[in-house]
Design an enzyme around this catalytic site. Sequence first.
Site, mmCIF file in Angstrom:
data_model
loop_
_atom_site.group_PDB
_atom_site.id
_atom_site.type_symbol
_atom_site.label_atom_id
_atom_site.label_comp_id
_atom_site.label_asym_id
_atom_site.label_seq_id
_atom_site.Cartn_x
_atom_site.Cartn_y
_atom_site.Cartn_z
ATOM 1 N N GLY A 46 8.058 -4.340 13.052
ATOM 2 C CA GLY A 46 8.932 -3.073 12.431
ATOM 3 C C GLY A 46 9.359 -2.251 13.443
ATOM 4 O O GLY A 46 8.648 -2.167 14.808
ATOM 5 N N GLN A 51 11.298 6.055 17.589
ATOM 6 C CA GLN A 51 10.656 5.052 18.488
ATOM 7 C C GLN A 51 11.715 4.636 19.678
ATOM 8 O O GLN A 51 11.464 4.350 20.920
ATOM 9 C CB GLN A 51 9.832 3.804 18.069
ATOM 10 C CG GLN A 51 8.893 4.172 17.043
ATOM 11 C CD GLN A 51 8.178 2.994 16.550
ATOM 12 O OE1 GLN A 51 8.723 2.115 15.565
ATOM 13 N NE2 GLN A 51 7.134 2.547 17.320
ATOM 14 N N CYS A 93 0.903 -0.399 17.318
ATOM 15 C CA CYS A 93 2.182 0.477 17.255
ATOM 16 C C CYS A 93 2.806 0.287 18.924
ATOM 17 O O CYS A 93 2.061 0.212 19.795
ATOM 18 C CB CYS A 93 1.956 1.848 17.091
ATOM 19 S SG CYS A 93 3.429 2.926 17.328
ATOM 20 N N LEU A 94 4.181 0.060 18.446
ATOM 21 C CA LEU A 94 4.870 -0.240 19.600
ATOM 22 C C LEU A 94 4.921 0.863 20.687
ATOM 23 O O LEU A 94 5.192 0.858 21.882
ATOM 24 C CB LEU A 94 6.161 -0.718 19.445
ATOM 25 C CG LEU A 94 6.326 -2.091 18.701
ATOM 26 C CD1 LEU A 94 7.862 -2.617 18.338
ATOM 27 C CD2 LEU A 94 5.571 -3.225 19.807
ATOM 28 N N HIS A 135 3.868 2.250 7.690
ATOM 29 C CA HIS A 135 3.780 2.706 9.057
ATOM 30 C C HIS A 135 5.415 3.205 9.257
ATOM 31 O O HIS A 135 5.272 4.303 10.261
ATOM 32 C CB HIS A 135 3.454 1.582 9.680
ATOM 33 C CG HIS A 135 3.291 1.539 11.245
ATOM 34 N ND1 HIS A 135 1.827 1.308 11.819
ATOM 35 C CD2 HIS A 135 4.288 1.834 12.382
ATOM 36 C CE1 HIS A 135 2.256 1.637 13.306
ATOM 37 N NE2 HIS A 135 3.460 1.791 13.534
ATOM 38 N N GLU A 136 6.141 2.624 9.365
ATOM 39 C CA GLU A 136 7.779 3.086 9.511
ATOM 40 C C GLU A 136 8.144 4.472 8.883
ATOM 41 O O GLU A 136 8.471 5.244 9.622
ATOM 42 C CB GLU A 136 8.592 1.820 9.496
ATOM 43 C CG GLU A 136 8.402 0.532 10.112
ATOM 44 C CD GLU A 136 8.080 0.519 11.546
ATOM 45 O OE1 GLU A 136 8.500 1.633 12.316
ATOM 46 O OE2 GLU A 136 7.134 -0.151 12.103
ATOM 47 N N HIS A 139 6.403 7.222 10.796
ATOM 48 C CA HIS A 139 7.259 7.382 11.999
ATOM 49 C C HIS A 139 8.385 8.470 11.769
ATOM 50 O O HIS A 139 8.486 9.467 12.562
ATOM 51 C CB HIS A 139 7.996 6.303 12.562
ATOM 52 C CG HIS A 139 6.948 5.498 13.719
ATOM 53 N ND1 HIS A 139 6.293 6.072 14.853
ATOM 54 C CD2 HIS A 139 6.522 4.115 13.550
ATOM 55 C CE1 HIS A 139 5.537 5.042 15.513
ATOM 56 N NE2 HIS A 139 5.733 4.064 14.591
HETATM 57 O O1 K1U Z 1 6.230 0.612 14.183
HETATM 58 C C1 K1U Z 1 6.029 -0.077 15.276
HETATM 59 O O2 K1U Z 1 5.319 0.425 16.181
HETATM 60 C C2 K1U Z 1 5.901 -1.538 15.062
HETATM 61 C C3 K1U Z 1 4.435 -1.953 14.475
HETATM 62 C C4 K1U Z 1 4.333 -2.016 13.008
HETATM 63 C C5 K1U Z 1 3.356 -2.233 12.288
HETATM 64 C C6 K1U Z 1 3.479 -2.841 10.984
HETATM 65 C C7 K1U Z 1 2.393 -3.314 10.268
HETATM 66 C C8 K1U Z 1 1.233 -3.344 10.836
HETATM 67 C C9 K1U Z 1 1.015 -2.886 11.926
HETATM 68 C C10 K1U Z 1 1.975 -2.292 12.777
HETATM 69 C C11 K1U Z 1 4.392 -3.398 14.962
HETATM 70 O O3 K1U Z 1 4.895 -4.280 14.561
HETATM 71 S S1 K1U Z 1 2.923 -3.648 16.050
HETATM 72 C C12 K1U Z 1 3.044 -5.534 16.146
HETATM 73 C C13 K1U Z 1 2.475 -6.076 15.266
HETATM 74 O O4 K1U Z 1 2.024 -5.696 14.180
HETATM 75 C C14 K1U Z 1 2.906 -7.641 15.205
HETATM 76 C C15 K1U Z 1 3.752 -8.440 16.024
HETATM 77 C C16 K1U Z 1 3.847 -9.753 15.915
HETATM 78 C C17 K1U Z 1 3.378 -10.426 14.717
HETATM 79 C C18 K1U Z 1 2.525 -9.734 13.836
HETATM 80 C C19 K1U Z 1 2.383 -8.141 13.931
HETATM 81 ZN ZN ZN Z 2 4.566 2.278 15.147
#
Ligand code: K1U
Ligand code: ZN
Length: 172
Positions: A46, A51, A93-94, A135-136, A139
Amino acid sequence: MALLEIRHYPDPVLKQKAQAVTAFDDELRQLAEDMAETMYAAPGVGLAAPQVGVSQRLTVIDCSGKEEEAQLLVMVNPEVIAEEGESYEEEGCLSVPEYYASVTRAAKVQVRFQDLTGTERIVEAEGLAAIACQHEIDHLDGILFVDHLSPLKRSMFRKKWKKIQEHLSEQM
Ligand code: K1U
Ligand code: ZN
């Protein structure tokens, strides 16, 4: 198409409540496309417009696995209209790289949003998709997953974050 720079905590744009989108134009479509490319490259499941430094209520989500066909969901002005159950899962979280913590969320959500043409839609999500939606949307309200932690865990996060930042700056 362009890769956008992902802002990191404590960038002030991440704390702002984002503005509702009112113009469903080429600029919005381009931003959504660039955000999707940035999310896939990260990789993440996401990404929300704040972000990438844009304080508008736009998110992209794709929780399909590596082996599956992409299932991109672009949500404009999303809001949770119903929720059910509880989950407690580890999140990242990115915008807070290299830090992970478990957060309590609803297990299932119904989200009302507009698509890129401005048409209203409703999606039901559970599992990882439900967590990603919450989560989104957080944000868009200036809330980070670490804001859900207890005061003790948040103070541990702040100490750890200093070390993570040192580590990230060594890599640059
Ligand atoms: O918004 C963000 O920072 C992105 C974040 C969102 C998120 C969604 C659900 C659970 C945790 C976080 C991420 O995408 S973090 C990376 C991640 O969770 C992931 C990456 C690759 C494969 C599976 C998960
Ligand atoms: Zn995030």
